[in-house]
Design an enzyme around this catalytic site. Sequence first.
Site, PDB file in Angstrom:
ATOM      1  N   LEU A 128       0.842  -1.202   0.000  1.00 47.00           N
ATOM      2  CA  LEU A 128       0.000   0.000   0.000  1.00 47.00           C
ATOM      3  C   LEU A 128       0.877   1.252   0.000  1.00 47.00           C
ATOM      4  O   LEU A 128       0.730   2.118  -0.866  1.00 47.00           O
ATOM      5  CB  LEU A 128      -0.919  -0.027   1.245  1.00 47.00           C
ATOM      6  CG  LEU A 128      -1.830   1.177   1.471  1.00 47.00           C
ATOM      7  CD1 LEU A 128      -2.897   1.271   0.375  1.00 47.00           C
ATOM      8  CD2 LEU A 128      -2.532   1.083   2.841  1.00 47.00           C
ATOM      9  N   ARG A 246      -4.130  -4.304  12.585  1.00 48.61           N
ATOM     10  CA  ARG A 246      -3.774  -3.574  13.809  1.00 48.61           C
ATOM     11  C   ARG A 246      -3.911  -4.461  15.046  1.00 48.61           C
ATOM     12  O   ARG A 246      -3.169  -4.292  16.012  1.00 48.61           O
ATOM     13  CB  ARG A 246      -4.609  -2.285  13.889  1.00 48.61           C
ATOM     14  CG  ARG A 246      -4.114  -1.287  12.841  1.00 48.61           C
ATOM     15  CD  ARG A 246      -5.025  -0.103  12.578  1.00 48.61           C
ATOM     16  NE  ARG A 246      -4.448   0.667  11.448  1.00 48.61           N
ATOM     17  CZ  ARG A 246      -5.073   1.633  10.797  1.00 48.61           C
ATOM     18  NH1 ARG A 246      -6.290   1.992  11.148  1.00 48.61           N
ATOM     19  NH2 ARG A 246      -4.463   2.261   9.796  1.00 48.61           N
ATOM     20  N   ARG A 271      19.952  -9.373  40.567  1.00 51.41           N
ATOM     21  CA  ARG A 271      20.958  -8.311  40.673  1.00 51.41           C
ATOM     22  C   ARG A 271      20.969  -7.725  42.091  1.00 51.41           C
ATOM     23  O   ARG A 271      19.929  -7.248  42.567  1.00 51.41           O
ATOM     24  CB  ARG A 271      20.617  -7.215  39.653  1.00 51.41           C
ATOM     25  CG  ARG A 271      21.407  -5.943  39.774  1.00 51.41           C
ATOM     26  CD  ARG A 271      22.816  -6.115  39.264  1.00 51.41           C
ATOM     27  NE  ARG A 271      23.487  -4.839  39.139  1.00 51.41           N
ATOM     28  CZ  ARG A 271      24.813  -4.725  39.124  1.00 51.41           C
ATOM     29  NH1 ARG A 271      25.568  -5.801  39.218  1.00 51.41           N
ATOM     30  NH2 ARG A 271      25.369  -3.541  38.986  1.00 51.41           N
ATOM     31  N   GLN A 282      12.032   0.143  46.329  1.00 49.61           N
ATOM     32  CA  GLN A 282      10.705   0.600  45.916  1.00 49.61           C
ATOM     33  C   GLN A 282      10.732   1.195  44.496  1.00 49.61           C
ATOM     34  O   GLN A 282       9.781   1.025  43.730  1.00 49.61           O
ATOM     35  CB  GLN A 282      10.190   1.640  46.914  1.00 49.61           C
ATOM     36  CG  GLN A 282       8.695   1.823  46.812  1.00 49.61           C
ATOM     37  CD  GLN A 282       8.179   2.819  47.827  1.00 49.61           C
ATOM     38  OE1 GLN A 282       8.731   3.901  47.979  1.00 49.61           O
ATOM     39  NE2 GLN A 282       7.136   2.450  48.523  1.00 49.61           N
ATOM     40  N   GLY A 343      23.393  -0.501  33.209  1.00 52.64           N
ATOM     41  CA  GLY A 343      24.418  -0.619  32.166  1.00 52.64           C
ATOM     42  C   GLY A 343      24.287  -1.916  31.369  1.00 52.64           C
ATOM     43  O   GLY A 343      24.530  -1.947  30.156  1.00 52.64           O
ATOM     44  N   GLU A 366       1.517  -0.072   9.926  1.00 53.34           N
ATOM     45  CA  GLU A 366       0.055  -0.311   9.922  1.00 53.34           C
ATOM     46  C   GLU A 366      -0.702   0.829  10.619  1.00 53.34           C
ATOM     47  O   GLU A 366      -1.722   0.629  11.280  1.00 53.34           O
ATOM     48  CB  GLU A 366      -0.268  -1.697  10.493  1.00 53.34           C
ATOM     49  CG  GLU A 366       0.421  -2.766   9.635  1.00 53.34           C
ATOM     50  CD  GLU A 366      -0.102  -4.162   9.793  1.00 53.34           C
ATOM     51  OE1 GLU A 366      -1.288  -4.313  10.107  1.00 53.34           O
ATOM     52  OE2 GLU A 366       0.683  -5.096   9.557  1.00 53.34           O
TER      53      GLU A 366
HETATM   54  N1  CAA Z   1     -13.108  -0.242   6.933  1.00 51.11           N
HETATM   55  C1  CAA Z   1     -13.774  -0.146   5.748  1.00 51.11           C
HETATM   56  N2  CAA Z   1     -13.905   1.022   5.063  1.00 51.11           N
HETATM   57  C2  CAA Z   1     -13.337   2.113   5.610  1.00 51.11           C
HETATM   58  C3  CAA Z   1     -12.620   2.082   6.830  1.00 51.11           C
HETATM   59  C4  CAA Z   1     -12.526   0.833   7.493  1.00 51.11           C
HETATM   60  N3  CAA Z   1     -11.858   0.728   8.646  1.00 51.11           N
HETATM   61  N4  CAA Z   1     -12.173   3.320   7.113  1.00 51.11           N
HETATM   62  C5  CAA Z   1     -12.587   4.112   6.111  1.00 51.11           C
HETATM   63  N5  CAA Z   1     -13.278   3.380   5.214  1.00 51.11           N
HETATM   64  C6  CAA Z   1     -13.903   3.856   3.977  1.00 51.11           C
HETATM   65  C7  CAA Z   1     -14.689   5.131   4.238  1.00 51.11           C
HETATM   66  O1  CAA Z   1     -16.027   4.845   4.557  1.00 51.11           O
HETATM   67  C8  CAA Z   1     -14.591   5.859   2.897  1.00 51.11           C
HETATM   68  O2  CAA Z   1     -15.539   5.341   2.001  1.00 51.11           O
HETATM   69  P1  CAA Z   1     -16.501   6.335   1.152  1.00 51.11           P
HETATM   70  O3  CAA Z   1     -15.551   7.080   0.257  1.00 51.11           O
HETATM   71  O4  CAA Z   1     -17.443   5.449   0.431  1.00 51.11           O
HETATM   72  O5  CAA Z   1     -17.160   7.238   2.162  1.00 51.11           O
HETATM   73  C9  CAA Z   1     -13.203   5.452   2.388  1.00 51.11           C
HETATM   74  O6  CAA Z   1     -12.856   4.238   3.067  1.00 51.11           O
HETATM   75  C10 CAA Z   1     -12.158   6.485   2.681  1.00 51.11           C
HETATM   76  O7  CAA Z   1     -12.223   6.760   4.065  1.00 51.11           O
HETATM   77  P2  CAA Z   1     -11.740   8.139   4.700  1.00 51.11           P
HETATM   78  O8  CAA Z   1     -12.359   9.260   3.953  1.00 51.11           O
HETATM   79  O9  CAA Z   1     -11.933   8.076   6.188  1.00 51.11           O
HETATM   80  O10 CAA Z   1     -10.194   8.069   4.327  1.00 51.11           O
HETATM   81  P3  CAA Z   1      -9.049   9.094   4.533  1.00 51.11           P
HETATM   82  O11 CAA Z   1      -8.335   9.187   3.266  1.00 51.11           O
HETATM   83  O12 CAA Z   1      -9.558  10.328   5.215  1.00 51.11           O
HETATM   84  O13 CAA Z   1      -8.073   8.288   5.531  1.00 51.11           O
HETATM   85  C11 CAA Z   1      -7.028   7.490   7.493  1.00 51.11           C
HETATM   86  C12 CAA Z   1      -8.331   7.975   6.808  1.00 51.11           C
HETATM   87  C13 CAA Z   1      -7.435   7.082   8.881  1.00 51.11           C
HETATM   88  C14 CAA Z   1      -5.988   8.580   7.587  1.00 51.11           C
HETATM   89  C15 CAA Z   1      -6.491   6.275   6.719  1.00 51.11           C
HETATM   90  O14 CAA Z   1      -6.012   6.668   5.479  1.00 51.11           O
HETATM   91  C16 CAA Z   1      -5.397   5.505   7.433  1.00 51.11           C
HETATM   92  O15 CAA Z   1      -5.682   4.620   8.237  1.00 51.11           O
HETATM   93  N6  CAA Z   1      -4.112   5.813   7.107  1.00 51.11           N
HETATM   94  C17 CAA Z   1      -2.989   5.022   7.577  1.00 51.11           C
HETATM   95  C18 CAA Z   1      -2.622   3.983   6.563  1.00 51.11           C
HETATM   96  C19 CAA Z   1      -1.743   2.925   7.130  1.00 51.11           C
HETATM   97  O16 CAA Z   1      -2.074   2.320   8.157  1.00 51.11           O
HETATM   98  N7  CAA Z   1      -0.646   2.650   6.444  1.00 51.11           N
HETATM   99  C20 CAA Z   1       0.235   1.600   6.825  1.00 51.11           C
HETATM  100  C21 CAA Z   1       0.657   0.855   5.625  1.00 51.11           C
HETATM  101  S1  CAA Z   1       0.567  -0.842   5.676  1.00 51.11           S
HETATM  102  C22 CAA Z   1       2.019  -1.397   6.371  1.00 51.11           C
HETATM  103  O17 CAA Z   1       2.452  -0.890   7.351  1.00 51.11           O
HETATM  104  C23 CAA Z   1       2.685  -2.467   5.600  1.00 51.11           C
HETATM  105  C24 CAA Z   1       3.487  -3.479   6.233  1.00 51.11           C
HETATM  106  O18 CAA Z   1       4.108  -4.192   5.494  1.00 51.11           O
HETATM  107  C25 CAA Z   1       3.488  -3.767   7.708  1.00 51.11           C
END
Ligand code: CAA
Length: 384
Positions: A128, A246, A271, A282, A343, A366
């Site tokens: 993503l 998450r 220790r 404490q 240490g 995430e």
């Molecule tokens: N479940 C299902 N749908 C959801 C949702 C959920 N939890 N949250 C939002 N949506 C839907 C919304 O309803 C909306 O749909 P509509 O357009 O039909 O209304 C759409 O998704 C967009 O939602 P938002 O408008 O709320 O989205 P936003 O762009 O404002 O973003 C945010 C909100 C909370 C900032 C979100 O983008 C977010 O969580 N960002 C962080 C991303 C992230 O976690 N990245 C980590 C990458 S993965 C990783 O780490 C990889 C790895 O290898 C470990």
Amino acid sequence: MMYGWPENDDSKKMLLEQVRSFSRSEIAPKAKELDETHRFPTEIVKQLGEMGLMGMMVSEQWGGAGMDAVSYAMAMEEVSAACASTGVIMSVNNSLACYPLDAFGTDEQKKKWLIPLAKGEKLGCFALSEPAAGSDPGGLRCIAKKVDGGYRINGTKNWITNGREADTCILFATMDPTLGSKGVTAFVVDTKSKGFTVAKLEDKLGINASSTAQLFFDDVFLPADCLLGKEGQGLKVALATLDGGRIGIASQALGIARCAFDASKKFAQEREQFGAPIAKLQAIQWFIADMATRLQGARLLVWSAARSKDMGIRYTKEAAMAKLAASEAAMWITTKAIQVHGGYGYTKEYVVERNFRDAKITEIYEGTSEIQRLVIAAQEFAGN
Ligand code: CAA
């Protein structure tokens, strides 16, 4: 020991005993070497697959173990207490690769892609994030162009856990960047596809035995049946997937924190300073009490989010709370664990040094702690 609720569940007790015994005997003794050499634990991941731990929540029909999310959280904590790198490899496969195929895939896609992932015969990753789109995935730039018979993908993905080893990639690309979040579309990709390359591997602070890769998609052709869900619905696929992810990362944080906590209790009793074990002081007792309280508080939030998932209740807010609480508890507990060790804790001879480095990422991937707070506040204002 079950750490409180859900104490009366025999199947969970059995699972816990099995995973704990395996983690202690087969994973923990290798964790230091894995951290030092940055070696991917191929043999451990294979065993996790054989134990049903790589597709825990997938039904048996699709190659999984058919267990619930609370069991998954408990198993993740055990594995991560032994080795946080192994924990994230397992979490990404379960939560970020199996889940979206299970929830959004067609039966044909499940047969082809999900079964081998859930059995642990293949490994998955989740692409993503991009160089310019981390917290804001609606702004991603990787392009999916519709062509005869499918799509052509061009773009770069960053910080992809399991990116070097993955056989299967859940990819998010946009059909049209001007559409913002409405253009994002999910695909499933065979990493042997022509034009797919692992461009770079990150040299990191922690979770060293798991790979974190930059991936290039250079005009990669995807047949039409690689579309996961519907065009333009990809952000929903990603965010729904991350709700479950998450819980996995929160459980990883619990495992890291517990390892540091247990090491601190042991060290404090052994220790001696001022003529007695430092556990008699404490100042140390207060550290131990606060560590225990933060750890158990976070654990109950994680299990509560997992139980909501199992009950089919929307758990977006609870998962964000669980990850926020558990990752911040892990960072706090591992910091204090080094303090208890003095240490010694600052050296690589003691496990708390690795715990401290491994804990940090749980506040970042995430969804950072700041993003979790955004999600929680948005849900609160929406009345959820
Ligand atoms: N479940 C299902 N749908 C959801 C949702 C959920 N939890 N949250 C939002 N949506 C839907 C919304 O309803 C909306 O749909 P509509 O357009 O039909 O209304 C759409 O998704 C967009 O939602 P938002 O408008 O709320 O989205 P936003 O762009 O404002 O973003 C945010 C909100 C909370 C900032 C979100 O983008 C977010 O969580 N960002 C962080 C991303 C992230 O976690 N990245 C980590 C990458 S993965 C990783 O780490 C990889 C790895 O290898 C470990």
